[in-house]
Design an enzyme around this catalytic site. Structure first.
Site, short mmCIF file in Angstrom:
data_model
loop_
_atom_site.label_atom_id
_atom_site.label_comp_id
_atom_site.label_asym_id
_atom_site.label_seq_id
_atom_site.Cartn_x
_atom_site.Cartn_y
_atom_site.Cartn_z
N GLU A 1 -9.26 10.72 9.40
CA GLU A 1 -9.28 9.28 9.63
C GLU A 1 -7.89 8.72 9.95
O GLU A 1 -7.59 7.56 9.68
CB GLU A 1 -9.91 8.55 8.45
CG GLU A 1 -11.39 8.89 8.28
CD GLU A 1 -12.20 7.81 7.60
OE1 GLU A 1 -11.72 6.67 7.48
OE2 GLU A 1 -13.33 8.11 7.20
N LYS B 1 -13.51 -2.13 4.05
CA LYS B 1 -12.46 -2.11 5.08
C LYS B 1 -12.88 -1.22 6.25
O LYS B 1 -13.31 -0.08 6.05
CB LYS B 1 -11.15 -1.58 4.49
CG LYS B 1 -10.03 -1.47 5.52
CD LYS B 1 -8.83 -0.71 4.98
CE LYS B 1 -7.78 -0.55 6.07
NZ LYS B 1 -6.77 0.47 5.73
N SER C 1 2.26 1.66 9.99
CA SER C 1 1.37 2.75 9.61
C SER C 1 0.20 2.89 10.58
O SER C 1 -0.57 3.84 10.49
CB SER C 1 0.82 2.53 8.19
OG SER C 1 0.02 1.36 8.14
N HIS D 1 -12.18 4.51 9.32
CA HIS D 1 -11.23 4.30 10.40
C HIS D 1 -11.63 5.08 11.66
O HIS D 1 -12.04 6.24 11.57
CB HIS D 1 -9.83 4.75 9.97
CG HIS D 1 -9.34 4.04 8.74
ND1 HIS D 1 -9.82 4.34 7.49
CD2 HIS D 1 -8.45 3.03 8.58
CE1 HIS D 1 -9.23 3.55 6.60
NE2 HIS D 1 -8.40 2.74 7.24
N ARG E 1 -5.83 -9.27 13.83
CA ARG E 1 -4.94 -9.22 12.67
C ARG E 1 -4.48 -10.62 12.22
O ARG E 1 -3.95 -10.77 11.13
CB ARG E 1 -3.71 -8.37 12.99
CG ARG E 1 -4.03 -6.89 13.22
CD ARG E 1 -2.75 -6.10 13.44
NE ARG E 1 -3.00 -4.68 13.69
CZ ARG E 1 -3.16 -3.76 12.76
NH1 ARG E 1 -3.09 -4.11 11.49
NH2 ARG E 1 -3.37 -2.50 13.08
N GLN F 1 0.68 -3.26 14.34
CA GLN F 1 1.18 -4.03 13.20
C GLN F 1 2.44 -4.79 13.58
O GLN F 1 3.35 -4.23 14.18
CB GLN F 1 1.48 -3.11 12.01
CG GLN F 1 0.25 -2.55 11.33
CD GLN F 1 0.60 -1.59 10.20
OE1 GLN F 1 1.77 -1.32 9.94
NE2 GLN F 1 -0.41 -1.07 9.54
N GLU G 1 0.86 -1.19 0.00
CA GLU G 1 0.00 0.00 0.00
C GLU G 1 0.89 1.23 0.00
O GLU G 1 1.80 1.33 0.83
CB GLU G 1 -0.89 0.02 1.25
CG GLU G 1 -1.74 1.29 1.36
CD GLU G 1 -2.46 1.40 2.69
OE1 GLU G 1 -3.60 1.91 2.71
OE2 GLU G 1 -1.88 1.00 3.73
N TRP G 2 0.64 2.15 -0.91
CA TRP G 2 1.34 3.43 -0.85
C TRP G 2 0.47 4.45 -0.16
O TRP G 2 -0.59 4.81 -0.68
CB TRP G 2 1.75 3.95 -2.22
CG TRP G 2 2.54 5.23 -2.08
CD1 TRP G 2 3.34 5.60 -1.04
CD2 TRP G 2 2.62 6.32 -3.01
NE1 TRP G 2 3.91 6.84 -1.25
CE2 TRP G 2 3.48 7.30 -2.46
CE3 TRP G 2 2.03 6.55 -4.26
CZ2 TRP G 2 3.76 8.50 -3.10
CZ3 TRP G 2 2.33 7.75 -4.91
CH2 TRP G 2 3.18 8.71 -4.34
N ARG H 1 -4.74 8.82 2.97
CA ARG H 1 -5.51 8.81 4.20
C ARG H 1 -5.63 10.24 4.74
O ARG H 1 -4.61 10.90 4.96
CB ARG H 1 -4.84 7.90 5.24
CG ARG H 1 -5.57 7.79 6.57
CD ARG H 1 -6.85 6.99 6.44
NE ARG H 1 -6.60 5.64 5.95
CZ ARG H 1 -7.19 5.14 4.88
NH1 ARG H 1 -8.06 5.86 4.17
NH2 ARG H 1 -6.93 3.90 4.49
#
Length: 255
Positions: free
Chosen positions: A86, A170, A231, A143, A212, A235, A46-47, A82
């Site tokens: 959010e 998502k 990010s 989000h 996750r 994670q 993901e960029w 983003r």
């Protein structure tokens, strides 16, 4: 359930796919992120264009996008801007947001595009359709970094994501306790049965880490892992995540 295929990756079938975000602020940092992704070999990248210091400059974004895509090769790419509302790195007007997403889609340099459904909700279906007509798959997202909505609200959010017409839905939330985590996982499992497209859900932070890694059980089709940097809170690294996901898959096969 209908799956979504991007390049050779089928989202919504089997083991949850691993996605690593690119969060560098400069060209040099972005290239380091990409090199780390190539080492870790995730299913997707993901960029996060909002992290890039030139993130609102269309010409610079396209230049960087081409470089990223060329280096990633067959690893599918999700293009995301983003917004600050959010949890992103900067604010942007809705008009400029639409222009930027359409620019990325029209260039043919990304496989998926993230759309924040509640940025301007009434205009979202039109934007989603515009992007899809240009050949990309759309991830409708929402989000909540300050908490976890009620069960009723979570279900309503998923309904709004579905109504956008996007290919993948998502939702990310921040838990304050274990009950928040369980509520998201329960709603995700019910959503897998209800919706005809892949879901991506996550509960952030340490409390939410379980969400996750158990997507094959609950129905979350993609999990995000850290590259050089995370990010979002909670994670883990791609390699340990892959080992856990594979182990769960093997156990489920034997039960």
């Amino acid at each position: 359930m209908k799956t979504v295929k991007v390049k050779e990756v089928e989202i919504g079938r089997g083991i949850p796919k691993i996605c690593i975000p690119i969060t560098g602020t400069t060209r040099e940092e972005i290239l380091l992120d990409v090199e780390e992704i190539l080492k870790q070999k995730p299913d997707l990248a993901e960029w996060r264009a909002d992290c890039y210091k030139e993130g609102e400059n269309g010409e610079k974004v396209l230049e960087m996008l081409k470089t990223i895509t060329d280096r990633l090769g067959q690893i599918p790419l999700l293009f995301t801007f983003r917004t600050a509302k959010e949890g992103g790195s900067r604010q942007i007007s809705f008009e400029d947001y639409v222009k930027l997403l359409n620019l990325a889609a029209a260039a043919g340099l990304t496989d998926l595009v993230d759309v924040e459904v509640f940025f301007q909700k009434t205009s979202t279906p039109k934007l989603v359709k515009q992007l899809q007509d240009q050949g990309v798959k759309v991830v409708a997202s929402n989000h909540h970094f300050e908490g976890t909505p009620s069960r009723t609200e979570l279900v309503e959010i998923l309904e709004n994501l579905r109504e956008s017409g996007a290919d993948i839905l998502k939702m990310a939330v921040m838990p304050k306790n274990f009950q928040d985590l369980l509520r998201l996982m329960e709603v995700t499992q019910e959503g897998r049965e209800k919706y005809e497209r892949p879901l991506i859900t996550m509960s952030m932070g340490k409390i939410g880490f379980l969400s996750r890694i158990c997507g094959e059980i609950t129905g979350s089709a993609v999990t995000f892992a850290a590259g050089r940097n995370a990010s979002a809170p909670g994670q883990g690294g791609a390699e340990p995540m892959r080992n856990i996901l594979n182990s769960i898959h093997e156990i489920l096969k034997d039960t």
